[in-house]
Design a protein around this motif. Structure first.
Motif, PDB file in Angstrom:
ATOM      1  N   SER A 194     -12.676 -11.582  -2.503  1.00  0.00           N
ATOM      2  CA  SER A 194     -11.292 -11.386  -2.954  1.00  0.00           C
ATOM      3  C   SER A 194     -10.734 -10.029  -2.548  1.00  0.00           C
ATOM      4  O   SER A 194      -9.510  -9.861  -2.451  1.00  0.00           O
ATOM      5  N   THR A 195     -11.614  -9.070  -2.293  1.00  0.00           N
ATOM      6  CA  THR A 195     -11.139  -7.715  -1.995  1.00  0.00           C
ATOM      7  C   THR A 195     -11.241  -7.324  -0.522  1.00  0.00           C
ATOM      8  O   THR A 195     -10.599  -6.355  -0.101  1.00  0.00           O
ATOM      9  N   THR A 196     -12.038  -8.060   0.263  1.00  0.00           N
ATOM     10  CA  THR A 196     -12.260  -7.621   1.652  1.00  0.00           C
ATOM     11  C   THR A 196     -11.875  -8.644   2.715  1.00  0.00           C
ATOM     12  O   THR A 196     -11.667  -8.273   3.874  1.00  0.00           O
ATOM     13  N   CYS A 197     -11.793  -9.910   2.361  1.00  0.00           N
ATOM     14  CA  CYS A 197     -11.631 -10.929   3.401  1.00  0.00           C
ATOM     15  C   CYS A 197     -10.257 -10.899   4.070  1.00  0.00           C
ATOM     16  O   CYS A 197     -10.115 -11.332   5.220  1.00  0.00           O
ATOM     17  N   ASP A 198      -9.251 -10.401   3.375  1.00  0.00           N
ATOM     18  CA  ASP A 198      -7.923 -10.346   3.987  1.00  0.00           C
ATOM     19  C   ASP A 198      -7.875  -9.359   5.147  1.00  0.00           C
ATOM     20  O   ASP A 198      -7.068  -9.519   6.078  1.00  0.00           O
ATOM     21  N   THR A 199      -8.725  -8.358   5.093  1.00  0.00           N
ATOM     22  CA  THR A 199      -8.715  -7.323   6.138  1.00  0.00           C
ATOM     23  C   THR A 199     -10.028  -7.291   6.924  1.00  0.00           C
ATOM     24  O   THR A 199     -10.311  -6.307   7.609  1.00  0.00           O
ATOM     25  N   PHE A 200     -10.807  -8.348   6.827  1.00  0.00           N
ATOM     26  CA  PHE A 200     -12.125  -8.369   7.482  1.00  0.00           C
ATOM     27  C   PHE A 200     -11.964  -8.370   9.000  1.00  0.00           C
ATOM     28  O   PHE A 200     -11.325  -9.249   9.579  1.00  0.00           O
TER      29      PHE A 200
END
Length: 338
Positions: free
Chosen positions: A37-43
């Motif tokens: 939820s915290t990293t996948c948008d900017t992975f």
């Protein structure tokens, strides 16, 4: 009171984790969910991780696995397995770098062995084609072993297991052809010097058909089953491997205990001086395989029993090729040429 409560909560989570596999623990699952939820948008993985197909979820599982493992090490608690594997430090996108390196080492020795067979055996030797084919099948098996240990996916897992099964099956296949003289030969008349071709015996075709059927059935069952049958897969490989080993141990028996003629043109009592090499290869191969029974957490999260098994089998490849070449150059083959 916040710190004691946190420790109690953490202890409860760890107890839950150790009651089942690491990936089933609520601590691990919550960690992965939070990471996604915290990293996948900017992975944005580096090139090697993109090449080896690491997704954000995969990376979160890796990160959480090692975070929990770090806590276990600091707390003196045992490491847990995740998805059936110990936690390993990845390198260049490879999940199990030691096993990858040792798989490639086995591959290189088979490449070397193929060159030795090509150079040392005459083209009319009846076993040359089988040894060359075995080397190619083995090279293929170690390629997929390296791929599987680089990235464990359902596809790479099946390709690794099926390729390994084919290598074991073919080892047994050519061993039966060699030991029971099912190869085609050309016999020469000692008086006239003329030669005549002798077709492959009927049993050769029966044996070839049987091996083909068994392997196709093996792959079909594991491919079509609702779940991959790991127990059956292990038993299948063990039965083939043990049969192969027993045959070569029989080859190494003392002359007075010979169960079959080692060479079609020699008496049953003929036992070449290098026959003990077959027993040595079998015993060392069996001993190396026993490493699989001693499963232990990886040293420094790099080396485990499975990777050591791959390391141990590499020099045994040389031993097997050396033995097969000594056998191929024996005087018993002089009148057996295709």
């Amino acid at each position: 009171m916040r710190h004691p409560l946190r420790l109690i909560s953490l202890a409860a989570l760890l107890a839950c984790a150790y009651a089942s596999a690491g990936d089933r623990s609520s601590q691990f699952q919550r960690c992965v969910a939070k990471c996604e939820s915290t990293t996948c948008d900017t992975f944005n993985p580096p090139p090697l991780m993109r090449l080896t197909r690491w997704t954000c979820t995969d990376n979160c599982k890796y990160t959480c696995m090692h975070a929990i493992s770090d806590f276990s090490v600091e707390s003196g608690l045992p490491l847990q397995q995740y998805y059936g594997k110990w936690p390993f430090w990845r390198f260049a996108g490879a999940q199990e770098p030691a096993s990858v390196v040792f798989s490639l080492l086995n591959l290189l020795f088979h490449v070397w062995g193929r060159g030795e067979v090509q150079e040392a055996m005459s083209n009319d030797h009846p076993m040359k084609r089988y040894y060359l084919t075995w080397s190619v099948i083995s090279i293929n098996a170690w390629i997929w072993s390296a791929v599987f240990h680089t990235r464990d996916t359902p596809i790479t897992e099946k390709l690794d297991y099926f390729s390994a099964a084919l290598a074991i099956m073919y080892s047994l296949y050519f061993s039966v052809i060699r030991l029971f003289h099912l190869y085609p030969v050309r016999k020469r008349n000692p008086l006239s010097g003329a030669s005549r071709s002798v077709d492959k015996p009927f049993l050769f075709y029966v044996w070839t058909a049987a091996c083909t059927f068994v392997y196709v059935a093996h792959v079909s069952y594991l491919s079509l089953a609702l779940r991959f049958d790991y127990t059956y897969n292990i038993i299948f490989g063990l039965v083939l491997g043990m049969t192969h080993n027993v045959l070569w141990l029989a080859y190494a028996l003392p002359a007075s205990l010979s169960l079959f003629r080692r060479f079609a043109t020699q008496p049953k009592s003929y036992r070449p001086f290098y026959a003990n090499e077959a027993a040595k290869a079998v015993i060392l191969t069996t001993a190396a395989t026993c490493l699989e029974l001693f499963d232990f957490p990886p040293w420094k999260r790099i080396i485990d029993a499975h990777s050591l098994w791959h390391l141990a089998t590499a020099p045994l490849v040389v031993l097997w090729y050396d033995f097969l070449l000594m056998d191929a150059q024996d005087k018993g083959w002089k009148e057996h040429r295709v």
